[in-house]
Design a protein around this motif. Structure first.
Motif, PDB file in Angstrom:
ATOM      1  N   VAL B 163       0.896  -1.146   0.000  1.00 57.71           N
ATOM      2  CA  VAL B 163       0.000   0.000   0.000  1.00 57.71           C
ATOM      3  C   VAL B 163       0.934   1.195   0.000  1.00 57.71           C
ATOM      4  CG1 VAL B 163      -1.655   1.316   1.326  1.00 57.71           C
ATOM      5  CG2 VAL B 163      -1.788  -1.161   1.314  1.00 57.71           C
ATOM      6  N   ARG B 305      -6.368  -1.267   4.594  1.00 58.25           N
ATOM      7  CA  ARG B 305      -6.118  -1.881   3.291  1.00 58.25           C
ATOM      8  C   ARG B 305      -5.003  -2.915   3.374  1.00 58.25           C
ATOM      9  NH1 ARG B 305      -7.474   1.090  -1.364  1.00 58.25           N
ATOM     10  NH2 ARG B 305      -9.501   2.002  -0.941  1.00 58.25           N
ATOM     11  N   GLU B 323      -1.380  -0.998  -4.079  1.00 60.87           N
ATOM     12  CA  GLU B 323      -2.487  -0.044  -4.029  1.00 60.87           C
ATOM     13  C   GLU B 323      -1.930   1.336  -3.741  1.00 60.87           C
ATOM     14  OE1 GLU B 323      -6.109  -0.666  -2.242  1.00 60.87           O
ATOM     15  OE2 GLU B 323      -6.102  -2.847  -2.394  1.00 60.87           O
TER      16      GLU B 323
END
Lengths: 340, 340
Positions: B163, B305, B323
């Motif tokens: 992330v 996340r 991400e």
DNA sequence: CCCTCCTTGGTAAGCGCTTTCCTAGTACCG
DNA sequence: CGGTACTAGGAAAGCGCTTACCAAGGAGGG
């Protein structure tokens, strides 16, 4: 995942030998074997299964700490001190955030018991809720009965040793400072009513009022949530109800910062028109403008003491030990004499 | 400590039955037995030994997160999001503070492996140290090979899903804002040189300079430690070397707060004489005076996340998933046009 | 040269739990 | 009423490790 047996097999020795080498047991092992085993460990990237070890050794090692919220700087400091000591003695610290929900605390005591924690550190204020206190206490007692150690930070109504910050004196110092400066109409923004921290601090404030031949009427006490937003809201409520206050004592720094923000938005000068004081001496206290007069608690030290207390069994079994940690007034720019 | 066997004995059933009842297994059990066992559980205050369960089930459940320091608000936010998701799926979160020591990270990977963690979340900036990166990577790969899941927050040079906050764009936004306001001589207070977070943010800043037909000379970049004190020190150094700066960009809010404090102590008006911007949008950013212009990163979301990523196996096995989390400029009072 | 004692490594019995496999008992059908 | 098909509970085999106990071999003394 490579196991002890795998290593033993690869090195051509028995599992017992591997175990002894890996853990540095007191039993002597020939150097040749030792090297062979170490090589096998390296080759297989073997790491012993901590759970299996715990089970086999059947002696607890981890330490659990239950706090309202680690991201709150108050608990972050405590946790830091606690971790330092725990890590020094090679123990894992399990951090549990209760987010101020009593039921969560009960759940976590259970979880820590399941995790075979050697000690549980309960940090943060207690609740004024007898039913809850009783339930928690009985759970703790069960844990204690099976050899678990308990230390409590900042409250005293529980079994186990305690490290208590002197909240009452802290409140007193704040009150003494404000009344001493000549303030007469002081508003108080307290924390949640059911927390003992809140009531202790108010008791100190009241004692200061008495010592200065004043009193602190209940209508000048508003209850917040120990966070910034509630501090601002409470200050607004307070000022609307009592426009001629000359000082506001917030019972923690977060709320004091909220008060500062509200006063700024209303164009009220601090400390010229209204003095503001906080509590806890969080890092932010010295960063705001004006820097906040507040009360310092030795939080890191408190965390460290709690672990120490929990880990060293009381010399004599007579009752829980209590360590008092003193509060100290930190005078900065947000407080001054009232405008004549 | 009461064991399964104790309960079984007290209830007059076999351990298997108790296990089934306590864990709510799919196997049906007669109501009468069920009640008898539950009563025994209650009477003995039985809590299953989590380690024994883990060993027997041999499927991992805990999640480990390695951060520089949870008490740093940046990581506190990430951890909060992470905990939420993890707790929802009934998992224990083990928090490990590396205190920015690379070796500690290695140790913790080992520890988490020993603890049979289902996933390791690596949060916080990486280091520009190839030897270290290689070592860490090989350790991680071993972990991964045995079924461990890995997610990384804020760096990308490792195995596992990632992330990544858009630090580069964040830097760009800051630079664009300052150059756009008309500033020409901008000082930068960066974080530790070896952190990728630092370099990414600087790259963004440089790109903004280029877009505005300016450049950012190296002598105007000073490196701090991401903490308040180093921010103040760096600002002092910067101003002494380049007295006519009109803006200072600190690459995190803590340092920006330090800058603010130093400027105040020198009687420099913000933003009238010098504009100051920070990075991260920590809670403190809106509490200081003047409130800090900064860049917001969705930290809580990032934590959440990361866990999600780690827990759901990639649909297709082709490479790590990444991400991106976007950065957003938060314009407050600490920045304005330079004095003409 | 034999016996004893010490050293070093192995054997095996758990630690507390889960789960597969099995057995005995019950229900249902022909 | 006998046989099949389930059903509910138990027996036992591990999970990966530690450690008490044991055995074999070598050293040293009489």
């Amino acid at each position: 995942m490579a196991t002890l047996a795998d290593v033993a097999h690869l090195a051509g020795v028995s599992p017992a030998t591997v175990s002894r080498i890996v853990n540095g047991s007191s039993k002597p092992v020939a150097e040749a074997l030792r090297l062979r085993v170490l090589a096998a460990v390296e080759e297989l990237q073997y790491v012993p299964n901590a759970h299996a070890q715990l089970l086999a050794r059947s002696h607890r090692s981890a330490i659990g700490v239950i706090v309202h919220d680690v991201s709150d700087p108050y608990f972050a400091e405590i946790t830091r001190g606690l971790q330092r000591v725990a890590t020094e003695s090679g123990r894992l610290v399990i951090i549990c955030n209760s987010y101020r929900q009593p039921e969560k605390e009960l759940e976590y005591v259970e979880l820590l018991r399941a995790q075979q924690a050697a000690a549980i550190i309960l940090a943060g204020s207690g609740y004024h809720d007898d039913a809850f206190t009783t339930t928690l206490n009985s759970k703790l007692r069960v844990y204690q009965a099976t050899g678990g150690r308990i230390a409590v930070i900042g409250r005293h109504e529980y079994v186990g040793d305690a490290v208590v910050p002197d909240n009452e004196t802290g409140g007193y110092l704040l009150g003494d400072e404000l009344y001493g400066l000549g303030h007469r109409r002081i508003g108080v923004i307290a924390g949640p009513k059911q927390l003992t921290t809140t009531t202790d601090r108010i008791v100190g404030l009241r004692r200061a009022a008495r010592d200065h031949q004043r009193q602190l009427p209940a209508r000048r006490i508003v209850y917040g949530d120990f966070d910034r937003a509630s501090g601002a809201a409470a200050a607004a409520a307070l000022l609307d109800a009592e426009p001629n206050l000359t000082a506001i004592a917030a019972l923690n720094d977060s709320m004091a910062v909220g008060v500062l923000a509200l006063l700024r938005s209303r164009g009220v000068a601090v400390p010229d028109e209204v003095s503001v004081v906080g509590f806890d001496d969080m890092p932010i206290a010295s960063d705001v403008t004006p820097a906040l007069t507040t009360v310092r608690l030795p939080l890191t030290e408190m965390g460290a003491r709690a672990v120490t207390l929990a880990l060293q069994p009381s010399a004599d079994g007579n009752g829980p030990r209590i360590e008092h940690m003193s509060a100290e007034l930190i005078r900065r720019e947000s407080s001054g004499p009232p405008r004549p």
